[in-house]
Design a protein around this motif. Structure first.
Motif, PDB file in Angstrom:
ATOM      1  N   GLY A 105       2.196   8.685   2.579  1.00  0.00           N
ATOM      2  CA  GLY A 105       2.323   7.473   1.770  1.00  0.00           C
ATOM      3  C   GLY A 105       1.042   6.671   1.887  1.00  0.00           C
ATOM      4  O   GLY A 105       0.666   6.240   2.980  1.00  0.00           O
ATOM      5  N   THR A 106       0.371   6.494   0.765  1.00  0.00           N
ATOM      6  CA  THR A 106      -0.906   5.773   0.802  1.00  0.00           C
ATOM      7  C   THR A 106      -0.742   4.393   0.158  1.00  0.00           C
ATOM      8  O   THR A 106       0.320   4.057  -0.345  1.00  0.00           O
ATOM      9  CB  THR A 106      -2.003   6.558   0.062  1.00  0.00           C
ATOM     10  OG1 THR A 106      -1.695   6.544  -1.336  1.00  0.00           O
ATOM     11  CG2 THR A 106      -2.083   7.995   0.555  1.00  0.00           C
ATOM     12  N   HIS A 107      -1.815   3.615   0.194  1.00  0.00           N
ATOM     13  CA  HIS A 107      -1.812   2.277  -0.410  1.00  0.00           C
ATOM     14  C   HIS A 107      -0.730   1.421   0.221  1.00  0.00           C
ATOM     15  O   HIS A 107       0.156   0.898  -0.450  1.00  0.00           O
ATOM     16  CB  HIS A 107      -1.640   2.366  -1.928  1.00  0.00           C
ATOM     17  CG  HIS A 107      -2.791   3.041  -2.620  1.00  0.00           C
ATOM     18  ND1 HIS A 107      -3.120   4.350  -2.390  1.00  0.00           N
ATOM     19  CD2 HIS A 107      -3.699   2.575  -3.519  1.00  0.00           C
ATOM     20  CE1 HIS A 107      -4.173   4.670  -3.115  1.00  0.00           C
ATOM     21  NE2 HIS A 107      -4.554   3.618  -3.805  1.00  0.00           N
ATOM     22  N   THR A 108      -0.786   1.317   1.540  1.00  0.00           N
ATOM     23  CA  THR A 108       0.258   0.602   2.270  1.00  0.00           C
ATOM     24  C   THR A 108      -0.244  -0.760   2.742  1.00  0.00           C
ATOM     25  O   THR A 108      -1.432  -0.935   3.032  1.00  0.00           O
ATOM     26  CB  THR A 108       0.689   1.425   3.500  1.00  0.00           C
ATOM     27  OG1 THR A 108      -0.485   1.806   4.228  1.00  0.00           O
ATOM     28  CG2 THR A 108       1.427   2.675   3.088  1.00  0.00           C
ATOM     29  N   GLY A 109       0.675  -1.697   2.820  1.00  0.00           N
ATOM     30  CA  GLY A 109       0.376  -3.021   3.369  1.00  0.00           C
ATOM     31  C   GLY A 109      -0.262  -3.970   2.360  1.00  0.00           C
ATOM     32  O   GLY A 109      -0.600  -3.604   1.233  1.00  0.00           O
ATOM     33  N   ILE A 110      -0.395  -5.207   2.821  1.00  0.00           N
ATOM     34  CA  ILE A 110      -1.004  -6.266   2.021  1.00  0.00           C
ATOM     35  C   ILE A 110      -2.439  -5.897   1.630  1.00  0.00           C
ATOM     36  O   ILE A 110      -2.936  -6.286   0.570  1.00  0.00           O
ATOM     37  CB  ILE A 110      -1.031  -7.567   2.871  1.00  0.00           C
ATOM     38  CG1 ILE A 110       0.370  -8.140   3.008  1.00  0.00           C
ATOM     39  CG2 ILE A 110      -1.997  -8.580   2.312  1.00  0.00           C
ATOM     40  CD1 ILE A 110       0.798  -9.032   1.882  1.00  0.00           C
ATOM     41  N   SER A 111      -3.103  -5.124   2.485  1.00  0.00           N
ATOM     42  CA  SER A 111      -4.514  -4.815   2.285  1.00  0.00           C
ATOM     43  C   SER A 111      -4.766  -3.917   1.069  1.00  0.00           C
ATOM     44  O   SER A 111      -5.908  -3.595   0.780  1.00  0.00           O
ATOM     45  CB  SER A 111      -5.096  -4.163   3.541  1.00  0.00           C
ATOM     46  OG  SER A 111      -4.423  -2.950   3.823  1.00  0.00           O
TER      47      SER A 111
END
Lengths: 310, 288
Positions: A105-111
């Motif tokens: 799972g990529t593109h994780t978090g607020i960042s």
């Protein structure tokens, strides 16, 4: 000494491509993001072993499960926020049957940044670590991503590999890390900062500022959230008496909760959790968002100072 | 059943014999559910003839070696029809018949919905609807990579067609040109809360699969000869998956259960059970 940031997705893709040659049982399933998450490196080399199911994450998980039930070793993935619509399938096939599927799972978090709150998963670790059989890992740089990807793919059984969107500076110079074993990156005596993913860099920065303020901080990379390295947590609590966790995730259910579960039952210790405070994000640059949502090095620094004063 | 060579693709077991087996399966289903006091008789009875036709009359498998790599696969996507699957597996020889009465009980291998970790012969977990066709695609792709002539059969319900994942899978199976994949829609026309026509109309099912670029065969799914013919026809498809849209009766074989919504998940016992079993036995004596 800041190093040139490198893509963690690229690191994952390189290892997958490399292992594809020696492990013919590996197959990959993608959902119209194979270039972005770099499973395309594997697909370019083994076109008959990468299956792109389009924007259909439930089917991606179902097809992956079928491949694994047959006996293949499966790597599937897309942006984590899209994978979350297939939690039912993940639970009832991959988790329930302990299948040999690695979910990236990529593109994780607020960042994640400009894509906005709709794309910023802050609940994924909480969800995935509550699934029996599922192991959860969140590397912080290029080499640790390589090491973790290699070990996770080689191992049997389900993994969730959490990758950020951002490229990150190097913390490690080789692949020496091991899943399940936390890494002490900096030794200190007053407080321990337990971080993972993008927050490892922030923790290291905070430790430098703390040193200037006369506070000696340990920094540990907890790239493995499940199974959690309980002994390392207890040792840190024993050695420094104060713990701060730092993660680009909701403070509910993530790394902080996992650490608190160990401390509260085995060695009650003062703990503070730096994370997203149970709210959704918004568009912005990663650094701006991390500052606004209280998950920057500054926030770690302030919390540590307050704790040491107590 | 010891005399059947389930690995032989050319075995010939006639419709009359299969019909007699189906009656025994139906009797098992009702007895198991009566003992368990919960479960799903209607949808188990509707797909019994399909299961019997595939396991006894078509599929290559080996009850003495359930994990035989080259076996064909049967995926029961409508996992609530577990009693029908269990009875068939037991009759094939996967496990002792006595175990059927442990259905849904503590420490049983016969879970309320099938669990491949526990029971030999079970290929996929049951429970949530709409996942089986995707899993069938995965297995069919794996067989293709390994260049094995394995055939994958997926039984779905028609209520199950409400799930979006089924149509994601329908698109993908056609994209991948999976002629080793056969979906059988057990179209009994009822779902938990009423007729599918009211709850969520799925018709025209055949036209939908055709529009998704599938080879479609329509049959009476409670007519074993028609099921066998359709399975044979599906073998001939080239570079296209096959959907067998099988019209069935929910509760098939027991007059007072047929077409009744409440028997989706209502079990029977005592005199009612005796009456139902007498009907099933009488039915099996009629011509095939």
């Amino acid at each position: 000494m800041e190093q040139k940031p490198e893509s963690l997705r690229e690191a994952f893709g390189q290892v997958l491509e490399e292992l594809g040659s020696t492990m013919p049982e590996i197959v990959a399933v993608g959902a119209d993001t194979t270039e972005s998450i770099r499973t395309s490196l594997f697909g370019d080399k083994f076109p008959d072993r990468l299956f792109n199911v389009g924007i259909a994450e439930q089917n991606m998980i179902g097809v992956s499960s079928g491949l694994a039930l047959y006996g293949k070793k499966v790597i599937c993935g897309t942006y984590m926020v899209f994978i979350e619509r297939a939690i039912d399938q993940i639970r009832n096939t991959i988790g329930y049957c302990n299948l040999d599927v690695k979910i990236v799972g990529t593109h994780t978090g607020i960042s994640v940044g400009p894509d906005g709150g709709s794309h910023q998963t802050i609940e994924d670790i909480a969800i995935m670590r509550a699934l029996p059989n599922m192991k959860v890992v969140a590397p912080c740089d290029f080499y640790s991503t390589k090491a973790i990807t290699r070990e996770a793919i080689t191992a049997k059984g389900p993994f969730y590999i959490r990758l950020p969107r951002s490229s990150l500076p190097g913390v490690y110079t080789d692949e020496s890390i091991k899943i399940g074993k936390a890494n002490l990156l900096r030794d200190g005596k007053d407080i321990t900062i337990i971080a993972n993913g993008i927050m490892v860099q922030e923790a290291l920065k905070a430790a430098v500022s703390l040193k200037d303020a006369g506070i000696s901080a340990s920094v540990m990379d907890f790239h493995t959230i499940k199974p959690i390295d309980a002994e390392a947590i207890i040792k840190a609590a024993t050695d420094t008496g104060r713990i701060i966790t730092a993660e680009d995730h909701n403070i509910i259910g993530g790394l902080g909760s996992a650490v608190a579960e160990v401390l509260s039952t085995r060695r009650p210790t003062m703990i503070r959790m730096v994370g997203v405070n149970d709210t959704f994000g918004e568009s912005g640059q990663p650094a701006e968002l991390m500052s606004k949502y209280g998950i920057s090095d500054r926030s770690i620094f302030e919390n540590a100072k307050e704790m040491v004063k107590l | 059943m010891a005399d059947i060579d389930f690995k032989d693709p050319n075995r010939r077991i006639g419709a009359p014999e299969l019909k007699s087996i189906a009656s025994e399966i139906r009797e098992d289903i009702l007895r198991m559910l009566s003992e368990a006091k919960s479960g799903h008789p209607g949808g188990s009875l509707s797909c019994t003839d399909i299961l019997v036709s595939i396991y006894f009359g078509k599929m290559r498998h080996d009850p003495t070696n359930p994990k035989w790599n080259d076996r064909d696969r049967l995926l029961l996507s409508k996992g609530h029809a577990a009693p029908a699957l269990y009875s068939v597996l037991s009759k094939c020889g996967y496990f002792p018949k006595e175990e059927l009465m442990t259905l849904r009980k503590m420490d049983s291998r016969l879970q309320g919905h099938p669990d491949p970790k526990k029971l030999p012969g079970v290929e996929i977990p049951g429970g949530p609807e709409g996942i089986g066709l995707s899993e069938g695609i995965g297995m069919a792709l794996a067989a293709r990579i390994d260049k094995k002539p394995i055939r994958v059969y997926v039984i779905t319900g028609d209520g199950e067609l409400d799930e979006g994942e089924v149509w994601e899978a329908a698109m993908a199976a056609a994209k991948f040109k999976l002629d080793n994949l056969v979906a059988i829609v057990d179209q009994n026309g009822l779902q938990q809360e009423g007729p599918t026509a009211n709850i969520m109309p799925s018709d025209p099912v055949s036209a939908k699969f055709k529009a998704f670029n599938w080879n479609v065969i329509e049959i009476d799914g409670n007519n074993i000869q028609e099921v066998l013919n359709a399975l044979g026809q599906a073998d001939k498809a080239k570079r296209i998956p096959t959907a067998i849209v099988a019209k069935t009766k929910k509760g098939k074989g027991v007059s007072f259960m047929e077409g009744k919504v409440e028997y989706h998940s209502k079990t029977i016992s005592g005199e009612v059970l005796d009456k139902a079993i007498a009907e099933i036995r009488n039915g099996s004596k009629e011509g095939a």
